[in-house]
Enzyme design. Structure first.
Site, PDB file in Angstrom:
ATOM      1  N   ASP A  12     -25.385  45.459  -4.740  1.00 47.69           N
ATOM      2  CA  ASP A  12     -26.766  44.975  -4.776  1.00 47.69           C
ATOM      3  C   ASP A  12     -26.959  43.870  -3.751  1.00 47.69           C
ATOM      4  O   ASP A  12     -26.505  44.011  -2.608  1.00 47.69           O
ATOM      5  CB  ASP A  12     -27.106  44.501  -6.195  1.00 47.69           C
ATOM      6  CG  ASP A  12     -28.569  44.709  -6.526  1.00 47.69           C
ATOM      7  OD1 ASP A  12     -29.391  43.911  -6.060  1.00 47.69           O
ATOM      8  OD2 ASP A  12     -28.889  45.682  -7.237  1.00 47.69           O
ATOM      9  N   HIS A  72     -31.908  40.266  -7.998  1.00 49.54           N
ATOM     10  CA  HIS A  72     -31.759  41.617  -8.524  1.00 49.54           C
ATOM     11  C   HIS A  72     -30.333  41.910  -8.980  1.00 49.54           C
ATOM     12  O   HIS A  72     -30.098  42.407 -10.085  1.00 49.54           O
ATOM     13  CB  HIS A  72     -32.204  42.608  -7.448  1.00 49.54           C
ATOM     14  CG  HIS A  72     -32.413  44.001  -7.923  1.00 49.54           C
ATOM     15  ND1 HIS A  72     -31.563  45.033  -7.626  1.00 49.54           N
ATOM     16  CD2 HIS A  72     -33.407  44.535  -8.684  1.00 49.54           C
ATOM     17  CE1 HIS A  72     -32.016  46.147  -8.160  1.00 49.54           C
ATOM     18  NE2 HIS A  72     -33.133  45.882  -8.809  1.00 49.54           N
ATOM     19  N   SER A  87     -33.962  50.118 -12.432  1.00 56.56           N
ATOM     20  CA  SER A  87     -32.980  49.083 -12.063  1.00 56.56           C
ATOM     21  C   SER A  87     -32.244  48.563 -13.288  1.00 56.56           C
ATOM     22  O   SER A  87     -31.072  48.207 -13.213  1.00 56.56           O
ATOM     23  CB  SER A  87     -33.679  47.903 -11.377  1.00 56.56           C
ATOM     24  OG  SER A  87     -33.791  48.119  -9.999  1.00 56.56           O
TER      25      SER A  87
END
Length: 629
Positions: free
Chosen positions: A187, A227, A401
């Site tokens: 990520d 994230h 996600s």
């Protein structure tokens, strides 16, 4: 005979009959296609480096020296691939240099060549009093809000099934929490100093490819770089530390790969995909092509090779597990048949469902989706609880996600229960246990010829951790897999696809003399030219009558050209016997006579994966659907 491209390995069995020209039992390595849909239309720049595949490196080295190229190895695991660098070419240029590529491809000892280009991967975030069964199990501050773990009932006065994925019983009954399993989050970095992550962080499997250093702390200047930290927390947040919530596998180890915080190319991405392959059990990626209903992209050639290598060689040959988010382009009419990460047979594509069993507004659909985990939609007060930057917590993580690392955490629990599972075993375990009761409202369910229920929105259903772990404990590895390729004969005089009636092609097969009797993955590799790509829908129908929409029309995709050597994936035929007539239909669904479009179907190949022997659980363990529909 059939002409075969040099890089396409065909082995052992060449079969002729009255219905088709040839059938091939093929090796796994021949599945690396070289599709044109690799994001070049959205390339940020083209570099001065070329990747080449060669069958005689010394000849290529001599050629490189004459032409002024520098050369070096791409990866020690792949002896046939090299990088050639042209010092006279700009390091970054806005145009592709096809002249150099063609000159390399003309060399007798170069099988394949591609100019490297920079691209951007996109995060799969969303666009921006109940009764609990286990409310007192943990002291973490937000535990009571983790409805997908706690065991919430929509109505405390009823006996309806709890809204969760059967996780706490795994902890309580089996004392399984992810011990000994290593998860790698690819990520934008991980805040590994976070109180809810630091005890589980594994520096040995972490690396920052954007900045070429070992530290994977996110670059805080960009607020989007939360994230990776959020995805990591979903999987491994520490339990009973009065901080944030409880991770799905809260005693598993987690590492981070920084890849999304900058422009990357195929070499860098491939290295990330197989980083620490001798140590990592599960890779989790909540990213992919842009979910705009236009992009048609996937892993490049080297990244595809790396995915295959990891799935076949990782975990001492049992196979690393690659979990990918199914995509958040539902708002734009996107379809994950256009996502090459989701369509890869070595991926576990995971979709989302809301707390009340509804399809999230952002959710994409396609027959490559394996299963579903919970996530949140736009109006949910509490979505997925997880860690956030600056040692804080958040209630707002959502989209696919969140679903992908949630699934990765469940896989960690299953691997702790049985470390001898192969990547294919995990597919079978998910399919045999996925729960459908919470998803019954979806009208798109259909039963395949083997008796399995499937929907391209949710795959085989909602992952059930307790059932998965229970089944895994006494699991016998599935039989050896075979792969059979069946080319369609395309009559050049009748290969037109247009705004009118659909193009239809049929092929009959005995699946390489019965080498495959129980299907697993099915791929449809096509080359179709068409003026407006988004108009086309492609259906594949099995001998038992199961219809799978491998590609649906996309209203925003006005791209010219069609599909070039693209391998669609369908799981919808799982368990079926592939012998008999297969039908492909290509239909213009959107022009509706407004425009007179015409194109041609140039190539169709059916590639079926499966076993000759029946897997033991097909016989000994009933697949339950009670109550259902």
């Amino acid at each position: 005979m059939v002409n075969v491209r040099r890089e396409f390995s065909i082995i052992i069995l060449l079969v002729f009959d009255t219905f088709i020209s040839a059938k091939y039992l093929i090796e796994e390595e021949s599945l690396i296609h070289d599709p044109h849909h690799k994001g070049k239309e959205d390339a940020v720049y083209f570099s001065n480096k070329w990747i080449v595949k060669t069958n005689n490196i010394q000849q290529v080295i001599d050629f490189a020296k004459i032409k002024g190229f520098k050369y070096y190895k791409w990866d020690d695991d792949f002896e046939e691939y090299y990088v050639l660098e042209n010092p006279d070419h700009p390091e970054e240029h806005h145009e592709e240099n096809e002249h150099h590529t063609n000159s390399l491809m003309d060399h007798d000892n170069i099988i394949w060549a591609q100019q490297l280009y920079g691209k951007k991967l996109h995060r799969k975030d969303s666009f921006e009093d109940e009764h609990s069964l286990y409310i007192r199990e943990y002291n973490d501050e937000l535990w009571s809000l983790q409805w997908y773990e706690v065991g919430v009932k929509s109505d405390a006065t009823t006996t309806t099934k709890a809204i969760d994925m059967n996780l706490v019983p795994v902890y309580k009954v089996f004392n399984i929490t992810g011990n000994g399993v290593r998860i790698l989050i690819i990520d934008d970095g991980i805040e590994y100093t976070h109180d809810d992550i630091k005890d589980n962080f594994d520096a040995e499997i972490s690396f920052n490819f954007n900045q070429n250093k070992s530290c994977v702390l996110p670059r805080y200047e960009d607020p989007r770089n939360c994230h990776g930290t959020r995805c990591a927390g979903v999987a491994v947040m520490k339990a009973n530390n009065e901080k944030c919530g409880v991770g799905i596998a809260y005693n598993a180890k987690v590492g981070g790969i920084t890849l999304l915080d900058g422009i990357i190319n195929d070499v860098i991405e491939s290295k990330a995909i197989k980083y620490a392959i001798d140590k990592v059990d599960i890779y989790s990626g909540s990213w992919g092509p842009q979910d705009n209903g236009i992009a048609f992209d996937g892993p490049g050639h080297l990244s595809s090779v790396a995915l295959q290598y990891g799935a076949l060689k990782g975990r001492n040959g049992l196979g690393a597990l690659y979990v990918f988010a199914a995509g958040n382009g539902g708002t734009f009419g996107d379809h994950c048949g256009a996502d090459g990460y989701v369509n890869n047979i070595y991926s576990f594509a995971i979709a989302s469902v809301t707390q009340d069993g509804q399809i999230p507004y952002y959710s994409e659909r396609c027959p490559a989706i394996l299963a579903t985990t919970y996530s949140g939609s736009l109006n949910d007060k509490v979505k997925i609880v997880t860690t956030d930057l600056h040692n804080t917590c958040t209630l707002s993580h959502s989209g696919t996600s969140a679903s992908a690392p949630l699934a990765a955490g469940i896989f960690a629990l299953v691997l702790e229960a049985n470390k001898n599972l192969t990547w294919r075993d995990m597919y079978h375990i998910v399919i045999w246990t996925a729960e459908v009761t919470s998803l019954e409202r979806n009208v798109d369910w259909a039963q395949n010829g083997f008796g399995l229920w499937y929907t391209p929105q949710f795959g085989f259903g909602l992952m059930d951790a307790f059932k998965m772990v229970s089944l895994a404990m006494d699991w016998q590895n599935v039989p050896e897999k075979y792969i059979c390729m069946i080319p369609f004969e395309i009559d050049k005089n009748e290969n037109t696809v247009s705004s009118g009636p659909p193009f239809i092609a049929v092929v009959r097969t005995d699946a390489c003399h019965g080498a495959i009797r129980y299907l697993e993955h099915v791929q449809l590799n096509v080359t179709i030219s068409y003026p407006v790509r988004g108009c086309l829908e492609i259906d594949l129908v099995s001998p038992l009558g199961t219809l799978s929409k491998v590609m649906e029309a996309r209203k925003n995709d006005y791209t010219k050209g069609g599909f070039k050597n693209w391998a669609f994936l369908s799981l919808q035929f799982w368990g079926e016997d592939p012998s008999g007539d297969w039908m492909v239909m290509v239909t213009d669904k959107l022009s509706r006579g407004k425009e007179e479009y015409r194109g041609t179907v140039e190539q169709i190949q059916l590639i079926v994966h499966g076993t000759t022997e029946v897997p033991r659980h097909y016989i000994e363990t009933e697949r339950e659907y009670v109550p259902f529909l």
